[in-house]
Enzyme design. Structure first.
Site, PDB file in Angstrom:
ATOM      1  CG  ASN B 391      21.791  50.030  26.553  1.00  0.00           C
ATOM      2  OD1 ASN B 391      22.514  50.475  27.216  1.00  0.00           O
ATOM      3  ND2 ASN B 391      20.474  49.556  26.947  1.00  0.00           N
ATOM      4  CG  ASP B 392      23.785  45.529  27.343  1.00  0.00           C
ATOM      5  OD1 ASP B 392      23.454  46.266  28.054  1.00  0.00           O
ATOM      6  OD2 ASP B 392      23.584  44.329  26.972  1.00  0.00           O
ATOM      7  CB  VAL B 393      29.045  47.753  23.142  1.00  0.00           C
ATOM      8  CG1 VAL B 393      28.591  46.413  22.619  1.00  0.00           C
ATOM      9  CG2 VAL B 393      28.110  48.738  22.202  1.00  0.00           C
ATOM     10  CB  ILE B 394      27.961  52.690  24.937  1.00  0.00           C
ATOM     11  CG1 ILE B 394      26.511  52.582  25.393  1.00  0.00           C
ATOM     12  CG2 ILE B 394      28.555  52.786  23.751  1.00  0.00           C
ATOM     13  CD1 ILE B 394      25.656  53.686  24.960  1.00  0.00           C
ATOM     14  CB  ALA B 432      23.440  42.460  30.046  1.00  0.00           C
TER      15      ALA B 432
END
Lengths: 99, 465
Positions: B391-394, B432
């Site tokens: 999720n956060d890494v995209i 996050a």
């Protein structure tokens, strides 16, 4: 300060540079095996442990040495074996292997 | 004999360096590990021949117990549990250093032949006990958090930083006192106790998702502990190996921090994060009606038409144990002529490189695994980016939204792909706690469901086409 410790400091600093040179070239693909493998290498404390356990010191010293041998051996044996187990799984595409 | 022993230690050190060098490529890595093993074997055997050793009873007991535990752990550990295993091994490394240094201290090996204490040896004993013990207790906490014995959420209390600082100052003062008066054995006991505490209080405020940084750092500490023991024993192979491992851990720490766009100080002291990457439950602030929801059947048809697919796996994939079925799906796509690759973000896992190991275990050939910098430019020419458990890494907010906590974090350019499919349970935010605008994008198709169930359905529907 004695000469021996100075030499030790030289060796330490130079080895850090070697470490940086060698390890920055390891690709992220292999970072987990790198960690477990380097962990096994840090088990080199075992050579000190063997002497502590076997030099015929007083009981407390020998007991501490034996505990050190146990911990370091876990590190060495476990670290190398699990690294090998992981690296064995890294395979290239079969089709290309056949070429 | 002493010369021979030292030369064999040199040989061991050289083999370690060559071994690590060969770990630089997956083709040679296994041989590299064997070389390091050989180096270790030589060092151990030559030490056993040393004339200082007069009693083998305890050595044999120690070797058998240690080898048994180590081998059992190495054979039975699951690959998803690698991070806690490495944490535990780091801890044992630290403990070994402490024990050796303490044993030297108790045996009185810090005095010269005339009976005067050697200042440098006393100081290095203190250092060795300090670093080794901090590594030990810190690693145990990291292990407990990763294993779920302890909650992953940061544990903070009032005056924590002050206690950290006070402990460090106390250790320095006690170390000084020990150097002046090495016969006062209680001083080293107190240093040991404070070091135990220091390891605990420095790791408990660190959140579960930041553990990759902590394990890397503790890895570095375990190396430094070995080097410190090398100083105690004036043994160069310990110093060299310790320095190598110290450098390795430090490099990995730096890489992990960079991948999360955080400074090391921020990771260690800011107590960021909730329990784990399952995240806080926050509904989308945006209009949910703009979300495009697809079933497995619809998605299978889209895949059928795709020329190229990039799979973006996150840790959620491993939690769901969906790697194997995912690779089965990838193979079906490839059999149909679709180009399939995996894009691996540096923090896609619970330790550096973890996702690669998890996929290798699922028989994904390593040439299909591409790191972020290698593949990021290719997203724009790709038909489908399939995101599973990430999720956060995209999250494109990392690129554009200065107010976002993710801002500046390097991300995979999933949003540049022609279309995006995201397998996810719900629209909840990531670790996050930030909403992901990509979920609401026109070209994004959401496949709601458990990763394993959804991919299994995809495989089934794709077969039926």
């Amino acid at each position: 300060m004695e000469d021996a410790i100075l030499v030790s400091i030289y060796v330490f600093v130079l080895a850090i540079f070697v470490g940086f040179e060698v390890i920055t070239k390891v690709p992220p693909l292999l970072h987990t095996p790198l960690m477990s493998g380097s962990n096994a290498i840090s088990g080199i404390t075992i050579v000190g442990a063997l002497i502590s356990a076997g030099a015929g010191h007083a009981l407390l010293s020998t007991v501490l040495g034996t505990l050190a041998v146990i911990c370091a051996t876990i590190n060495v044996v476990g670290g190398f074996m699990v690294t090998d187990r992981m690296l064995e799984m890294f395979k290239k595409d079969k089709k290309e292997e056949g070429k | 004999m002493a010369t021979l022993l030292n030369l064999s230690y040199l040989l061991a050190a050289v083999l370690f360096i060559f071994g690590l060098k060969q770990l630089g490529s997956p083709k040679t890595a296994r041989r590299g590990n064997m070389l390091a093993m050989l180096g270790m074997l030589i060092a151990i055997l030559m030490t056993l021949l040393d004339k200082q050793i007069i009693d083998f009873t305890y050595i044999i007991i120690g070797l058998i117990v240690g080898a048994g535990i180590g081998a059992y752990a190495a054979i039975t550990v699951q690959m998803t549990n690698m991070p806690q295993m490495v944490a535990l091994f780091n801890g044992f490394g630290g403990a070994a250093s402490t024990f050796v240094a303490y044993s030297e201290f108790v045996a009185g090996n810090y005095v010269t032949s005339t009976g005067d204490p050697k200042l440098d040896i006393v100081i290095t004993i203190g250092l060795s006990v300090l670093i080794g013990t901090v590594t030990f207790s810190g690693s145990l906490i990291a292990f407990a958090k990763l294993q779920g014995i302890m909650r992953g959420a940061p544990i903070t209390f009032k005056g924590q930083q002050a206690l950290n600082a006070a402990s460090l100052i106390a250790v320095v003062i006690l170390g000084g006192m020990l150097a002046v008066n090495p016969d006062n054995a209680i001083l080293l006991v107190i240093i040991l106790a404070i070091a135990l505490l220091l390891g605990v209080i420095s790791v408990i405020p660190i959140g579960g998702a930041d553990m990759p940084v902590v394990i890397s750092l503790l890895n570095s500490y375990s190396g430094l502990a070995a080097a410190a023991t090398g100083f105690v024993l004036s043994n160069n192979v310990l110093i060299i190996s310790g320095a190598l491992v110290g450098a390795s851990g430090l490099i990995l720490t730096q890489i992990m921090c960079k991948a999360m766009n955080r400074s090391l100080a921020n990771v260690l002291f800011a107590a960021v994060g909730t329990d784990d990457s399952t995240g806080t439950a926050s509904g989308g602030r945006k209009d949910k009606s703009s979300v495009t929801q697809y079933t497995a059947e619809d998605a299978a048809m889209v895949f059928e038409a795709a020329q190229s697919v990039i799979i973006v796996p996150g840790y959620g994939l491993a939690v769901a144990q969906a790697q194997h079925v995912l690779q089965e799906f990838a193979q079906m796509l490839m059999a149909n002529g679709t180009k399939v690759r995996y894009a691996i973000h540096p923090v896609a896992g619970r330790m550096p490189g973890h996702m690669n190991v998890l996929l290798a275990e699922a028989n994904v050939p390593y040439d299909m695994l591409l790191e972020m910098d290698e593949i990021n430019e290719d997203f724009q020419n790709t038909d489908i980016a399939l995101v599973i458990g990430a999720n956060d890494v995209i999250n494109p907010a990392a690129r554009t939204d200065k107010s976002s906590p993710l801002y500046g974090m390097p991300i995979l350019n999933v949003d540049h792909a022609k279309s995006v499919m995201i397998v996810k349970r719900s629209l909840s935010a990531g670790f996050a706690g930030v909403d992901n605008e990509l979920f609401y994008d026109q070209k994004t198709m959401m496949l709601f469901g458990d990763a394993k169930g959804m991919v299994t359905d995809l495989v089934k529907e794709y077969k039926n086409l």
